[in-house]
Design a protein around this motif. Structure first.
Motif, mmCIF file in Angstrom:
data_model
loop_
_atom_site.group_PDB
_atom_site.id
_atom_site.type_symbol
_atom_site.label_atom_id
_atom_site.label_comp_id
_atom_site.label_asym_id
_atom_site.label_seq_id
_atom_site.Cartn_x
_atom_site.Cartn_y
_atom_site.Cartn_z
ATOM 1 N N PRO A 33 10.325 -5.327 26.269
ATOM 2 C CA PRO A 33 11.345 -5.567 25.239
ATOM 3 C C PRO A 33 11.828 -4.259 24.623
ATOM 4 C CG PRO A 33 9.161 -6.158 24.438
ATOM 5 C CD PRO A 33 9.006 -5.883 25.892
ATOM 6 N N ASN A 34 13.137 -4.148 24.443
ATOM 7 C CA ASN A 34 13.726 -2.942 23.881
ATOM 8 C C ASN A 34 13.865 -3.094 22.368
ATOM 9 O OD1 ASN A 34 15.733 -0.897 23.079
ATOM 10 N ND2 ASN A 34 15.868 -0.532 25.275
ATOM 11 N N PRO A 35 13.220 -2.210 21.581
ATOM 12 C CA PRO A 35 13.276 -2.359 20.121
ATOM 13 C C PRO A 35 14.678 -2.161 19.550
ATOM 14 C CG PRO A 35 12.238 -0.285 20.726
ATOM 15 C CD PRO A 35 12.392 -1.071 21.984
ATOM 16 N N SER A 36 15.543 -1.388 20.228
ATOM 17 C CA SER A 36 16.904 -1.175 19.722
ATOM 18 C C SER A 36 17.707 -2.468 19.765
ATOM 19 C CB SER A 36 17.596 -0.089 20.542
ATOM 20 O OG SER A 36 16.918 1.130 20.446
ATOM 21 N N ILE A 37 17.519 -3.250 20.825
ATOM 22 C CA ILE A 37 18.224 -4.526 20.938
ATOM 23 C C ILE A 37 17.734 -5.495 19.874
ATOM 24 C CG2 ILE A 37 18.641 -6.503 22.453
ATOM 25 C CD1 ILE A 37 18.458 -4.616 24.805
ATOM 26 N N GLN A 38 16.420 -5.537 19.684
ATOM 27 C CA GLN A 38 15.869 -6.414 18.660
ATOM 28 C C GLN A 38 16.322 -5.998 17.261
ATOM 29 O OE1 GLN A 38 11.666 -6.161 19.367
ATOM 30 N NE2 GLN A 38 11.715 -7.509 21.159
ATOM 31 N N GLU A 39 16.395 -4.689 17.031
ATOM 32 C CA GLU A 39 16.840 -4.192 15.729
ATOM 33 C C GLU A 39 18.303 -4.536 15.483
ATOM 34 O OE1 GLU A 39 17.200 0.027 13.263
ATOM 35 O OE2 GLU A 39 16.262 -0.052 15.246
ATOM 36 N N GLY A 48 24.743 -11.665 8.288
ATOM 37 C CA GLY A 48 25.502 -12.881 8.511
ATOM 38 C C GLY A 48 26.298 -12.908 9.794
ATOM 39 N N GLY A 49 26.033 -12.001 10.723
ATOM 40 C CA GLY A 49 26.748 -11.957 11.993
ATOM 41 C C GLY A 49 26.058 -12.770 13.070
ATOM 42 N N ASP A 50 26.504 -12.568 14.297
ATOM 43 C CA ASP A 50 25.944 -13.287 15.435
ATOM 44 C C ASP A 50 24.885 -12.406 16.104
ATOM 45 O OD1 ASP A 50 25.342 -14.809 17.595
ATOM 46 O OD2 ASP A 50 27.364 -14.830 18.470
ATOM 47 N N ALA A 55 23.151 -8.298 20.097
ATOM 48 C CA ALA A 55 22.203 -7.882 21.133
ATOM 49 C C ALA A 55 22.925 -7.568 22.440
ATOM 50 C CB ALA A 55 21.153 -8.970 21.344
ATOM 51 N N GLU A 56 23.947 -8.371 22.768
ATOM 52 C CA GLU A 56 24.693 -8.140 24.004
ATOM 53 C C GLU A 56 25.481 -6.840 23.935
ATOM 54 O OE1 GLU A 56 25.815 -8.682 27.825
ATOM 55 O OE2 GLU A 56 24.316 -9.790 26.664
ATOM 56 N N GLU A 58 24.646 -4.211 22.215
ATOM 57 C CA GLU A 58 23.668 -3.132 22.336
ATOM 58 C C GLU A 58 23.246 -2.937 23.789
ATOM 59 O OE1 GLU A 58 21.347 -0.017 20.801
ATOM 60 O OE2 GLU A 58 22.902 -1.250 19.855
ATOM 61 N N ARG A 59 23.107 -4.034 24.512
ATOM 62 C CA ARG A 59 22.742 -3.941 25.922
ATOM 63 C C ARG A 59 23.851 -3.251 26.727
ATOM 64 N NH1 ARG A 59 18.675 -6.951 28.035
ATOM 65 N NH2 ARG A 59 19.781 -7.043 30.020
ATOM 66 N N GLU A 60 25.110 -3.543 26.395
ATOM 67 C CA GLU A 60 26.227 -2.911 27.090
ATOM 68 C C GLU A 60 26.286 -1.416 26.781
ATOM 69 O OE1 GLU A 60 29.758 -4.957 26.061
ATOM 70 O OE2 GLU A 60 29.217 -6.831 27.087
ATOM 71 N N LEU A 61 26.035 -1.059 25.517
ATOM 72 C CA LEU A 61 26.067 0.351 25.136
ATOM 73 C C LEU A 61 24.996 1.156 25.878
ATOM 74 C CD1 LEU A 61 26.661 0.113 21.271
ATOM 75 C CD2 LEU A 61 28.274 0.906 23.007
ATOM 76 N N ARG A 62 23.846 0.541 26.122
ATOM 77 C CA ARG A 62 22.738 1.216 26.792
ATOM 78 C C ARG A 62 22.758 1.022 28.307
ATOM 79 N NH1 ARG A 62 18.693 3.107 23.576
ATOM 80 N NH2 ARG A 62 18.916 2.690 21.351
ATOM 81 N N GLY A 63 23.741 0.304 28.801
ATOM 82 C CA GLY A 63 23.831 0.083 30.242
ATOM 83 C C GLY A 63 22.798 -0.880 30.779
ATOM 84 N N LEU A 64 22.232 -1.715 29.912
ATOM 85 C CA LEU A 64 21.193 -2.651 30.328
ATOM 86 C C LEU A 64 21.751 -3.978 30.816
ATOM 87 C CD1 LEU A 64 18.611 -2.009 27.450
ATOM 88 C CD2 LEU A 64 18.630 -1.031 29.753
#
Length: 324
Positions: A33-39, A48-50, A55-56, A58-64
């Motif tokens: 698990p990637n802590p940046s995505i969880q954060e 109050g966001g989604d 998380a998605e 963040e995954r795109e920014l990191r190329g995951l």
């Protein structure tokens, strides 16, 4: 099999071993698990966001978001081009981070290695020459004192005594100190001392046992009969054949400390070397940096074992490459 063919075969095998280790590390980190995505998801939920959309992103920014095999092939290509990617944790290229860490690690690992290679065999030889005397017991006790104490605990005790109580050395490591300055020597004395005392024990014991076998051999008796000085007789006729089996212990001891104990020593003394960088990268789940440091440590281990095999043959010409 000639020397060049043997070295080439060993290097090809070393490349295969490195490939397997790096592949396993890549797969394990990919499924962790990637802590940046969880954060990012947690922050979105608190605002109050989604969380799923955050998380998605963040995954795109990191190329995951790419398939695993695509990321793996990109990584393999970057390994051979020395483009090891970008470290998100340190905000710099991975190769640059590894180089900076190596700069600080080398400052204590070079003198530690030299002192260990000199003191370990010599203490064992001295102990064998005075076997079962008080000198033998004193040398053995000195060698195994640091070997019996965990390095990180010994480092904390020494730092508490000499830095906090006596104030002989700085408590905080100064990364800006010049390499050959007195300030740098003062702050590296304890790390070097901890690693030396932790590494000469096993080397000294093997050296003592092997030296005891050779000092009563026929060629030693012949050397004494010819009037060869004791120092030359022990150094040339005893220490040299002792180094053949001892080379395995030396490589194993140094690699184990360099890959493991040095990490703990760097954390205790605050040295920003490779061990501390690897630890912080693991905590931050910085995949590129972890893989980069793993690749470097793998290279060191593989080269160390290759040099060990070559030293075997150099020290004992009776060992042929065909038998290996």
């Amino acid at each position: 099999m000639g020397f060049a063919t043997y070295v080439t075969a060993r290097m090809l095998w070393a490349a295969l071993v490195s490939f397997i280790i790096v592949t396993v590390t890549f797969v394990l980190l990919s499924f962790a698990p990637n802590p940046s995505i969880q954060e990012a998801a947690t922050q979105a939920a608190l605002q109050g966001g989604d969380p799923a959309a955050a998380a998605e992103r963040e995954r795109e920014l990191r190329g995951l978001n790419e398939p695993l095999h695509v990321r793996y092939m990109d990584f393999l290509q970057s390994v051979y081009t020395l483009d090891w990617g970008w470290s998100q944790y340190r905000s710099q290229p991975v190769t640059e981070a590894v180089y900076e860490g190596l700069y600080y690690t080398a400052q204590y690992s070079v003198p530690w290695t030299i002192l260990t290679l000199v003191l370990g065999p010599l203490v064992g030889l001295y102990s064998a020459a005075n076997m079962y005397s008080w000198k033998d017991h004193a040398a053995t006790g000195f060698a195994f004192f640091g070997y019996a104490i965990p390095n990180f605990f010994f480092a904390i005790i020494l730092l508490l005594v000499f830095a906090v109580w006596l104030e002989w050395i700085p408590v905080v490591y100064n990364a800006n100190a010049a390499v050959f300055s007195l300030e740098n020597v003062r702050q590296l004395i304890l790390p070097v001392f901890v690693l030396v005392t932790g590494s000469i024990g096993g080397i000294m014991r093997v050296s003592r046992n092997e030296s005891a076998e050779f000092q009563n051999s026929e060629f030693m008796k012949t050397a004494r009969a010819k009037g060869v000085s004791p120092i030359r007789a022990y150094l040339y006729h005893v220490l040299r054949p002792t180094m053949v089996p001892l080379s395995t212990t030396i490589v194993g001891q140094l690699l184990a400390l360099f890959l493991g104990s040095s990490l703990l020593v760097e954390i205790v003394f605050g040295i920003p070397g490779l061990g501390r960088i690897t630890y912080e990268a693991l905590v931050a789940q910085d995949t590129n940096l972890v893989l980069g440091t793993t690749l470097f440590f793998t290279f060191i281990a593989v080269v160390g074992n290759l040099l060990e095999d070559i030293v075997f043959t150099v020290l004992d010409p009776r060992i042929s490459y065909d038998d290996r």
